[in-house]
Design an enzyme around this catalytic site. Structure first.
Site, mmCIF file in Angstrom:
data_model
loop_
_atom_site.group_PDB
_atom_site.id
_atom_site.type_symbol
_atom_site.label_atom_id
_atom_site.label_comp_id
_atom_site.label_asym_id
_atom_site.label_seq_id
_atom_site.Cartn_x
_atom_site.Cartn_y
_atom_site.Cartn_z
ATOM 1 C CD GLU A 16 -3.162 0.927 1.919
ATOM 2 O OE1 GLU A 16 -3.590 -0.248 1.938
ATOM 3 O OE2 GLU A 16 -3.795 1.892 2.369
ATOM 4 N NE ARG A 17 -2.364 5.152 -0.281
ATOM 5 C CZ ARG A 17 -3.315 5.473 -1.155
ATOM 6 N NH1 ARG A 17 -3.032 5.626 -2.435
ATOM 7 N NH2 ARG A 17 -4.554 5.628 -0.763
ATOM 8 C CG ASN A 35 -5.621 -0.243 5.609
ATOM 9 O OD1 ASN A 35 -6.366 0.232 6.459
ATOM 10 N ND2 ASN A 35 -4.983 0.516 4.724
ATOM 11 C CE LYS A 69 -6.564 2.768 8.475
ATOM 12 N NZ LYS A 69 -6.100 2.990 7.092
ATOM 13 C CD GLU A 75 -8.104 5.994 5.756
ATOM 14 O OE1 GLU A 75 -7.262 5.087 5.682
ATOM 15 O OE2 GLU A 75 -7.963 7.106 5.221
ATOM 16 N NE ARG A 104 -1.035 3.932 11.660
ATOM 17 C CZ ARG A 104 -1.754 4.324 10.623
ATOM 18 N NH1 ARG A 104 -2.955 3.803 10.393
ATOM 19 N NH2 ARG A 104 -1.287 5.218 9.793
ATOM 20 C CE LYS A 137 -1.529 8.611 8.905
ATOM 21 N NZ LYS A 137 -2.186 8.508 7.594
ATOM 22 C CG ASP A 176 -3.135 10.946 5.039
ATOM 23 O OD1 ASP A 176 -2.139 10.473 5.607
ATOM 24 O OD2 ASP A 176 -3.857 10.283 4.255
ATOM 25 C CD GLU A 205 1.659 6.672 11.018
ATOM 26 O OE1 GLU A 205 0.997 6.298 12.008
ATOM 27 O OE2 GLU A 205 1.278 6.486 9.846
ATOM 28 C CD GLU A 256 -0.798 8.172 0.681
ATOM 29 O OE1 GLU A 256 -0.333 7.801 1.773
ATOM 30 O OE2 GLU A 256 -2.023 8.170 0.428
HETATM 31 C C1 GCU Z 1 -3.541 7.359 4.108
HETATM 32 C C2 GCU Z 1 -3.268 6.406 2.994
HETATM 33 C C3 GCU Z 1 -3.881 5.067 3.232
HETATM 34 C C4 GCU Z 1 -3.507 4.552 4.618
HETATM 35 C C5 GCU Z 1 -3.870 5.567 5.660
HETATM 36 C C6 GCU Z 1 -3.404 5.212 7.058
HETATM 37 O O1 GCU Z 1 -4.855 7.751 4.083
HETATM 38 O O2 GCU Z 1 -3.738 6.938 1.784
HETATM 39 O O3 GCU Z 1 -3.431 4.201 2.227
HETATM 40 O O4 GCU Z 1 -4.124 3.356 4.880
HETATM 41 O O5 GCU Z 1 -3.256 6.777 5.349
HETATM 42 O O6 GCU Z 1 -2.449 5.829 7.507
HETATM 43 O O7 GCU Z 1 -3.979 4.360 7.707
#
Ligand code: GCU
Length: 685
Positions: free
Chosen positions: A165-166, A208, A288, A292, A325, A366, A371, A393, A399
């Protein structure tokens, strides 16, 4: 065959035949490592490889203690007084610290690398090797050094299918086709790279946690994960896993994941015991939750403290920790709703819970409230949590910052964050003092970051992005190093000690963040980027979406009003000194203006330019600056490996295309919205 790029800054180039060579040969020819732990084994291996590669000697092998001119040990194993070292010296450094000292006894010059523990010896060894690579004198060394932050962590966002991811540097080095990678050589090299800059913890899977990865904590994977833990252990890194909060349900054992449910508590306790049986020094969980769409305690009307404490209790007796987180916000916002402000979310969620977390929980925050944008103010949670362990973080992966196509050296940005004064306990309450644990006496704290590596030959896609990985480790070891010092080190380790190469690459790195900001979203507004993949401009890409990331441009002006009187009130989350500055239109620094205020295009900045003219100017300038990056780089042709040269040149070409696209889309958009001409009459479409 491993190319130099593959070995990154542990390339250990042959030392040029120069004045230093004799000095190095005399001292480094005979080394002895006193100690037999796994970490000492790694030290021996590293020294053998490095000294062989750097020296002009056919064979490098360990010699006896009596003959050795380079001795590596910990403070327990040698008689320090024999070497003129006061043992009390070691009380001023922490467990991971070391002393490097030159010692002369008549006919022989000796260098001692003495760690407080074997980990200290490891870090000391890498420090010493860095001196050799940098052509420094080793005749009169006296270096006493230890890390300022206790937790120095890397977060991989790798998925078990091999994707990242990213990720912008190829596929995962850990996973492929829903399995652990069979050849773990690269993992070992990664462990070496991380240890060489002092990183001491790693979570190997994406925050994730999808379906298959949920099984990482089961028999299906745990033994192979233990092998990976073993590789990292030999280099002083503890292994962590990201877990799925709904694991008890997803793994088919229970009907609920309610953190206050007795069965759920037992389930996690048993799970922890199973894990520690195979990984006795397992670091713990990264989580996490309720973010999201990831599952979390909210489903059961419980809060984040309930959720984190559930896991903390399970890990506690084994010495494990929970990294929870704070990236929690409403990702289903209605753009029409002007009251909700995503920037406020983390503070609103976590500030009320301060003091409610177990001592083996760390909240991971963060650096900014949104973000990882090109410029964000520091998250107001720093300093606000007085009784809760905290980890900062960062994101090394670029990204939103050009995805390792565009050049963006991040250490200067991270330094600004670490040096930011929160005023939490009066003047001098900097972020670095909060995260190193000294301001509030946290039990555990430090810094974590999202990694930027993959299985590309050069690890980071763009070779120059290696500087961010390197710089991250060096900076969190010692936040008082300057960005310039760190960049210089990396350049000389990577490209050697040619003055011209050093000068050009250094200036490219140091200017790059500002350049990226110039052609993208200056004045703190952020976003305006293509949704989902996050590369290239799309001014309204997020404007009418659910993500809470808006610029509110209309024909008169732009920016987000986050003031107390007329805006979202976000500024109230800061301590008074910062609140007053950010809340005031006249005091707010230009670089954050549009983050905190909605202003007319004709608003005059501290620089004397209007906002609209600044937008035009910086976008035109940014593209010219990319052209000068290309010129600088082109002038270095022939001074490095062809592959390295071409890799960067190719990325710079992509950067130029990207920068032009940003310039033209942003300028055209704001010209059409405002109808205001560019004072300099340049081409706007
Ligand atoms: C950003 C990112 C996601 C990631 C998220 C996170 O939004 O785009 O890909 O999952 O951060 O830090 O959990």
């Amino acid at each position: 065959k491993q190319t130099p790029a593959y070995k990154c800054w542990l390339n250990y180039d042959l030392i040029a035949k120069n004045d230093r060579l004799e000095e190095y040969k005399e001292i480094c020819g005979d080394f002895n490592v006193l100690g037999d732990t796994l970490i000492y084994k790694s030290i021996k291996e590293e020294l053998t490889v490095a000294l062989h590669s750097m020296s002009h000697k056919e064979e490098v092998a360990e010699s006896t203690f009596e003959d050795a001119t380079l001795i590596i040990s910990d403070s327990e194993r040698v008689n320090l007084e024999d070497y003129g070292v006061e043992p009390s010296l070691f009380s001023s450094i922490n467990e991971e610290g070391f002393l490097i000292k030159s010692f002369h006894n008549g006919e022989r010059n000796t260098v001692l690398i003495i760690g407080k523990t074997d980990k200290g010896s490891l870090y000391g060894t890498y420090h010493f090797l860095r001196l050799l690579q940098g052509n420094e004198s080793i005749e009169a060394l006296h270096i006493l050094n230890s890390p300022k932050n206790r937790v120095r962590m890397m977060n991989q966002w790798d998925n078990v299918d091999g994707s990242i991811e990213r990720g912008y540097s190829g596929q995962s080095i850990f996973f492929e086709n829903d399995q652990i990678t069979s050849n773990l050589d690269r993992v070992k090299d990664y462990a070496r790279l991380l240890a060489s800059v002092g990183v001491n913890a790693i979570s190997i899977n994406n925050v994730n946690v999808w379906k298959v990865e949920t099984h990482f904590i089961t028999n299906r994977f745990i033994n192979e994960i233990a092998d990976i833990a073993g590789i990292f252990r030999a280099y002083g890194l503890k292994l962590f896993l990201s877990i799925n909060f709904a694991s008890p349900i997803e793994l088919g054992d229970l009907q609920t994941a309610d953190p206050l449910d007795k069965e759920v508590k037992n389930w996690w306790k048993e799970k922890a015991a199973e894990i520690y049986k195979v990984i006795p020094d397992f670091g713990g969980f990264v989580v996490k939750a309720d973010s999201e769409h990831r599952p979390g305690p909210f489903s059961y009307d419980r809060n984040h403290a309930d959720g984190a404490n559930l896991l903390a209790e399970a890990l506690e007796s084994f010495g494990g920790i929970v990294v929870w987180r704070c990236f929690v916000y409403n990702c289903m916002q209605d753009w029409r709703d002007r009251k909700t402000d995503r920037a406020k979310a983390a503070y609103e969620n976590f500030k009320p819970l301060d003091g409610k977390f177990h001592s083996n929980v760390i909240l991971q925050v963060k650096n900014g409230p949104m973000d990882f944008q090109v410029r964000e103010p520091v998250s107001p949670l720093f300093g606000a949590l007085q009784q809760t362990n905290q980890v900062l973080e960062f994101q090394i992966a670029q990204e939103y910052l050009g995805q390792q196509k565009d050049l963006c050296f991040l250490v200067p940005m991270w330094k600004e964050v670490l040096d930011f004064d929160t005023y939490a306990k009066g003047e001098g309450s900097t972020v670095k003092k909060i995260v190193d644990g000294s301001l509030y006496d946290y039990q555990i704290s430090g810094i974590a970051a999202v990694s930027n590596i993959g299985n590309d030959e050069n690890w980071t896609g763009n070779t120059l992005a290696q500087a961010n990985l390197y710089g991250y480790g060096r900076l969190i070891w010692d936040p008082d190093l300057t960005a310039d010092e760190i960049a210089k080190e990396w350049v000389s380790l990577t490209f050697g000690n040619d003055d011209n190469v050093q000068e050009q690459v250094l200036s490219m790195l140091m200017d790059s963040w500002g350049i990226y900001e110039n052609y993208t979203t200056p004045l703190g507004i952020g976003w305006m980027i293509n949704p989902h993949h996050h590369y290239g401009p799309n001014v309204d890409g997020y404007e009418y979406s659910r993500w809470g990331t808006y610029h509110f441009a209309d024909r008169d002006g732009l920016g987000v009003d986050r003031t107390i009187e007329t805006g979202t009130g976000y500024t109230a989350q800061y301590f008074k000194e910062n609140q007053e500055i950010y809340n005031s239109l006249s005091d707010c620094p230009d670089e954050f203006l549009l983050f905190f205020h909605h202003v007319p295009y004709t608003h005059v900045l501290k620089s004397g330019e209007t906002v609209i003219q600044h937008y035009y100017n910086s976008h035109f300038k940014g593209v010219e600056q990319v052209k000068s990056l290309i010129e600088k780089w082109t002038s270095l042709e022939g001074k490095m490996e062809k592959q390295q040269f071409e890799n960067v040149l190719n990325r710079l070409d992509m950067q130029l295309t990207n920068a032009k696209e940003w310039r033209d889309q942003v300028n055209t958009y704001f010209y059409r919205k405002s109808g205001i001409e560019d004072e300099k009459g340049r081409k706007i479409y």
